[in-house]
Design an enzyme around this catalytic site. Structure first.
Site, PDB file in Angstrom:
ATOM      1  N   ARG A 116     142.471-121.173   0.826  1.00 19.43           N
ATOM      2  CA  ARG A 116     142.026-120.116  -0.083  1.00 19.43           C
ATOM      3  C   ARG A 116     141.068-120.734  -1.084  1.00 19.43           C
ATOM      4  O   ARG A 116     141.262-121.857  -1.547  1.00 19.43           O
ATOM      5  CB  ARG A 116     143.208-119.468  -0.812  1.00 19.43           C
ATOM      6  CG  ARG A 116     144.120-118.634   0.074  1.00 19.43           C
ATOM      7  CD  ARG A 116     143.423-117.359   0.567  1.00 19.43           C
ATOM      8  NE  ARG A 116     144.324-116.488   1.321  1.00 19.43           N
ATOM      9  CZ  ARG A 116     144.515-116.548   2.628  1.00 19.43           C
ATOM     10  NH1 ARG A 116     143.866-117.468   3.336  1.00 19.43           N
ATOM     11  NH2 ARG A 116     145.329-115.700   3.230  1.00 19.43           N
TER      12      ARG A 116
ATOM     13  N   GLU B 199     135.341-114.680  -2.657  1.00 18.37           N
ATOM     14  CA  GLU B 199     135.227-114.819  -1.202  1.00 18.37           C
ATOM     15  C   GLU B 199     133.772-114.846  -0.756  1.00 18.37           C
ATOM     16  O   GLU B 199     133.390-115.600   0.137  1.00 18.37           O
ATOM     17  CB  GLU B 199     135.975-113.670  -0.505  1.00 18.37           C
ATOM     18  CG  GLU B 199     136.045-113.792   1.000  1.00 18.37           C
ATOM     19  CD  GLU B 199     137.035-114.835   1.482  1.00 18.37           C
ATOM     20  OE1 GLU B 199     136.945-115.216   2.658  1.00 18.37           O
ATOM     21  OE2 GLU B 199     137.899-115.272   0.700  1.00 18.37           O
TER      22      GLU B 199
ATOM     23  N   HIS C 138     134.751-117.325   6.473  1.00 16.61           N
ATOM     24  CA  HIS C 138     136.180-117.132   6.739  1.00 16.61           C
ATOM     25  C   HIS C 138     136.420-116.868   8.230  1.00 16.61           C
ATOM     26  O   HIS C 138     137.063-115.891   8.618  1.00 16.61           O
ATOM     27  CB  HIS C 138     136.734-115.974   5.895  1.00 16.61           C
ATOM     28  CG  HIS C 138     138.202-116.102   5.613  1.00 16.61           C
ATOM     29  ND1 HIS C 138     138.824-115.498   4.542  1.00 16.61           N
ATOM     30  CD2 HIS C 138     139.190-116.762   6.270  1.00 16.61           C
ATOM     31  CE1 HIS C 138     140.115-115.772   4.546  1.00 16.61           C
ATOM     32  NE2 HIS C 138     140.358-116.539   5.590  1.00 16.61           N
TER      33      HIS C 138
END
Length: 339
Positions: free
Chosen positions: A250, A278, A297
């Site tokens: 993360r 993100e 991701h």
């Protein structure tokens, strides 16, 4: 003649419809229909205000098969599912949709975290080996020079022989990375405050020592209050020049404000599959730095890798139908240490 009793559990799919289309092949839907009483084409995305068909299926459901996009299972939602006994999650973390109300109700929960861990570990292994060989820098320089160069005489240390690799977090993924590294001639350091016995081939160390000794540091810890910015100024400063930081966990685990000066100067390198936020700001140097590999991701399950998670989830459904324990059961206490 008495009618045959159908003892198969009733199941409802609860996820985003587009996820269901990618997760379930025709063969998966056929197996689901054989294992349970379900409409394998009925996908419930919103359980807070379900339409008549979904409401009826939810009221009968003994099992929910969930994935990304599942509705949080609050007390209000569970009131609409009086027969619900278990939730089978065909993905990794269940923190998004499993609430305290689920544990209060005594629901059993299982997830496909083990299946999702494998592609993340494979991505990490590739990143570690490429980092050791200096592949990103070599490719960029080759494209710039467009001629032969004396790669063998460069002063920059390269190669993976007897490299020291630091793994932060003895999670499923962290342990899987250690397993994948065993065939290689490298030293493996592991930091995890809860680990008392290291996996074979790894040495337990403190975090600061791990950062100081490693030429690659790979982060695999869960996102918890205690892990927020765990890779901070002190840890980054301890890393030797040329160290590569890999983050597939993360973004919040790394202090990117502290990391950026080390990257901009070229002192450190990074492979970042997750960032905080993100999506980095458009003006972030991460987009253009030559010593940073930034990916969106993608380390987790993609494409046909989703079917590995489906297979694991359907095995759990089959175990439930046979009255057997789940192989990968998640318990409330697990969530205090896991993603």
């Amino acid at each position: 003649m008495h009618p045959t009793t159908d003892n198969r559990p009733s199941l409802l799919l609860a996820m985003s419809p587009d996820v269901a289309d990618r997760l379930l092949t025709d063969a998966h839907r056929d197996r689901l229909a054989a294992l349970t009483r379900t409409d394998p084409h009925l996908v419930a995305h919103d359980l807070t205000a379900p339409g008549p068909r979904v409401a009826a299926a939810l009221a009968e459901a003994e099992l929910l098969l969930t994935c990304w996009g599942a509705t949080p299972l609050t007390a209000d939602v569970l009131d609409r599912a009086p027969r619900l006994k278990a939730v089978v999650h065909a993905a990794g973390s269940v923190k998004h949709h499993i609430t305290d109300a689920c544990w209060d109700r005594g629901l059993r929960v299982t997830s496909a975290a083990a299946a999702n861990a494998l592609p993340v570990a494979e991505y990490t292994l590739a990143a570690i080996l490429f980092a050791g060989k200096g592949v990103l820098r070599s490719a960029q320089r080759y494209a710039e020079l467009r001629t032969e160069d004396s790669w063998l005489t460069e002063s920059t240390p390269r190669g993976n022989y007897r490299r020291t690799i630091g793994i932060v977090g003895a999670s499923r993924i962290g342990r899987r990375v250690i397993e994948l590294l065993r065939p290689f001639d490298c030293e493996i350091l592991l930091y995890d405050p809860y680990a008392t016995t290291p996996p074979p081939g790894a040495e337990l160390t403190g975090l600061d020592e791990l950062c100081a000794r490693s030429s690659v540091v790979s982060v695999h810890a869960p996102q918890l209050p205690s892990t927020y910015r765990m890779i901070g100024p002190a840890q980054l400063a301890a890393m030797p020049d040329g160290t590569t930081l890999i983050n597939t966990a993360r973004g919040s685990l790394v202090d990117e404000t502290a990391l950026l000066p080390h990257l901009v100067s070229g002192r450190l390198h990074a492979v970042l599959d997750v960032t905080d936020p993100e999506l980095p700001p458009l003006e972030s140097p991460l987009w253009t730095l030559p010593n940073v590999l930034l990916t969106p991701h993608v380390a987790g399950s993609l494409g046909n890798e989703l079917h590995r998670m489906t297979d694991q989830a359907l095995e759990e459904v089959a175990r439930y139908g046979r009255g057997e324990p789940f192989a990968e059961e998640v318990r409330a206490g697990d969530l205090t240490r896991s993603a």
